[in-house]
Design an enzyme around this catalytic site. Structure first.
Site, PDB file in Angstrom:
ATOM      1  CG  ASP A 251     -23.172  -3.659  15.161  1.00 52.66           C
ATOM      2  OD1 ASP A 251     -22.541  -4.743  15.250  1.00 52.66           O
ATOM      3  OD2 ASP A 251     -23.539  -3.191  14.079  1.00 52.66           O
TER       4      ASP A 251
ATOM      5  N   GLY B 275     -27.776  -7.054  15.455  1.00 55.97           N
ATOM      6  CA  GLY B 275     -29.226  -7.020  15.267  1.00 55.97           C
ATOM      7  C   GLY B 275     -29.672  -6.135  14.129  1.00 55.97           C
TER       8      GLY B 275
ATOM      9  CG  ASP C 138     -31.609  -3.152  19.503  1.00 55.33           C
ATOM     10  OD1 ASP C 138     -30.821  -3.830  18.823  1.00 55.33           O
ATOM     11  OD2 ASP C 138     -31.802  -1.946  19.291  1.00 55.33           O
TER      12      ASP C 138
ATOM     13  N   GLY D  42     -33.010   3.093  16.992  1.00 57.91           N
ATOM     14  CA  GLY D  42     -34.250   3.197  16.215  1.00 57.91           C
ATOM     15  C   GLY D  42     -34.695   4.612  15.913  1.00 57.91           C
TER      16      GLY D  42
ATOM     17  CG  ASP E 223     -22.847   4.403  14.938  1.00 54.95           C
ATOM     18  OD1 ASP E 223     -23.759   4.501  15.772  1.00 54.95           O
ATOM     19  OD2 ASP E 223     -22.986   3.806  13.852  1.00 54.95           O
TER      20      ASP E 223
ATOM     21  CB  CYS F 247     -10.030  21.428   6.251  1.00 51.58           C
ATOM     22  SG  CYS F 247      -9.716  19.741   6.805  1.00 51.58           S
TER      23      CYS F 247
ATOM     24  CB  CYS G 164      -7.358  17.039   6.993  1.00 48.46           C
ATOM     25  SG  CYS G 164      -7.748  17.037   5.239  1.00 48.46           S
TER      26      CYS G 164
ATOM     27  CB  CYS H 151      -7.404  20.557   3.323  1.00 51.92           C
ATOM     28  SG  CYS H 151      -9.081  19.949   3.047  1.00 51.92           S
TER      29      CYS H 151
ATOM     30  CG  HIS I  43     -11.898  16.707   3.716  1.00 54.73           C
ATOM     31  ND1 HIS I  43     -11.377  17.845   4.298  1.00 54.73           N
ATOM     32  CD2 HIS I  43     -13.237  16.930   3.581  1.00 54.73           C
ATOM     33  CE1 HIS I  43     -12.351  18.729   4.474  1.00 54.73           C
ATOM     34  NE2 HIS I  43     -13.496  18.201   4.048  1.00 54.73           N
TER      35      HIS I  43
END
Ligand SMILES: [Zn+2]
Length: 346
Positions: free
Chosen positions: A60, A63, A114, A190, A240, A278, A280, A283, A309
């Site tokens: 980023d 800002g 920005d 924003g 994100d 799940c 993963c 799990c 997880h």
């Protein structure tokens, strides 16, 4: 994109991120600029080498963090002057400086500086911020292209950021001004800062209708799991959020049936995995009872397992969204996901 604020996604190693199939992460310029410093990272071969991450990195502009330091910053047309939250030292962040720091970090995607404002914002404040954001975008673009011409091929992609608070005409105006600068991709900033979800979607749609379909479109800082498909439906490609990692550290686990607040006593002897659907590694191996115990005991492993997880859940949700798109089922998928979240876990 999992968020790796200080060149680490909290509680996850890079090996774990690779196992999870994360192809891109976000790192925060503000934090890395202050500590350990972008020049040190440049000397150590850039952020990829420094943190040993072979995947893509988006940085980023710094800002957002600077504007969050309400008492410690001062905005002018030149840039934003701020005091470090670490040692109180004074710094000036300009559009050129933000671009320069990100070039030093060597991220793959760099964001322009920005002006971030609080919402709801009065129209005159939103107009002033929009004007400044467009001017800063022009300066950042010029600086970036000048550096790229000097060094051959552009080493990064640079994205512009559409602002305009919750005013549809300002959002469109902001998008039009950025389009003139021909960025590699465009972000919508924003939003999702407290306004109703419907309004976030409405503003996003105003902007994505104008942005080129062959460039990535990135909605910054979202969102709740049940909202992800809605944003994709508005034409968003990238998002994100700190939510999956932050919520994990606060014992909030995301599942196909909604949120599991694992500290709740109802899970004390629950032998089921966090999420039966799940796949993963957490799990497959551990129970809710064990996770609850780790949180109750304040064990560091609690954050590690919960984060693993939750990040898997978010990435898997995105995989399911891609699949739903290919079958023309995105709106069905979005409403099913929402319904399951409202109903909550058994
Ligand atoms: Zn899992």
């Amino acid at each position: 994109m999992p968020v790796g604020t200080a060149a680490t996604v909290k509680a996850l190693t890079q090996e774990a991120l690779e196992e999870l199939g994360a192809s891109i992460i976000l790192a925060n310029t503000y934090h890395l600029y202050l500590r350990p410093g972008h020049e040190l990272i440049r000397r150590l071969g850039g952020l990829h080498s420094f943190m040993s991450w072979r995947g893509t990195i988006l940085t980023d502009s710094g800002g957002y963090q600077v504007f969050s330091l309400a008492d410690l910053r001062k905005i002018a047309d030149e840039g934003v002057r701020f005091r470090s939250h670490l040692d109180g030292s004074e710094h000036l962040l300009t559009p050129e400086k933000a671009a320069e720091i990100q070039l030093a970090l060597g991220s793959d995607i760099a964001m322009v500086l920005d002006e971030c404002i609080e919402t709801p914002a009065p129209r005159n404040i939103a107009e002033t911020a929009l004007k400044r954001t467009s001017e800063w975008a022009r300066r950042a673009r010029n600086h970036f292209l000048e550096r790229a011409t000097r060094n051959g091929n552009p080493p990064q992609w640079q994205f512009g950021i559409v602002q305009g608070a919750t005013y549809a005409d300002l959002r469109r105006e902001s998008a039009r001004q950025l389009l003139e600068l021909d960025f590699a991709g465009y972000a919508v900033g924003g939003l999702a800062v407290g306004e109703p979800h419907e309004l976030t979607c409405e503003m996003t749609a105003e902007v994505t209708a104008l942005l080129p379909k062959d460039r990535p479109r990135y909605l910054m800082g979202v969102g709740q799991p049940e909202q992800l498909a809605d944003y994709v439906a508005q034409g968003i490609d990238m998002m994100d959020c700190v939510l999956p990692t932050r919520a994990a550290r606060h014992a909030c686990l995301y599942t196909h049936e909604g949120r599991v607040l694992i500290k709740n006593s109802r899970y004390a002897s629950d032998q089921r995995p966090i999420d039966a659907q799940c796949t993963c590694s957490v799990c497959r191996r551990y129970t809710r009872a064990y996770l609850r115990h780790l949180f109750a005991a304040g064990e560091i492993t609690a954050a590690i397992l919960a984060t693993h997880h939750n990040v898997h859940f978010y990435l898997d949700t995105m995989r399911q969204i891609r699949e739903a798109i290919s079958f023309g089922q995105l709106s069905n998928f979005a409403s099913e996901l929402r319904a399951r979240y409202v109903a909550g876990p058994a």
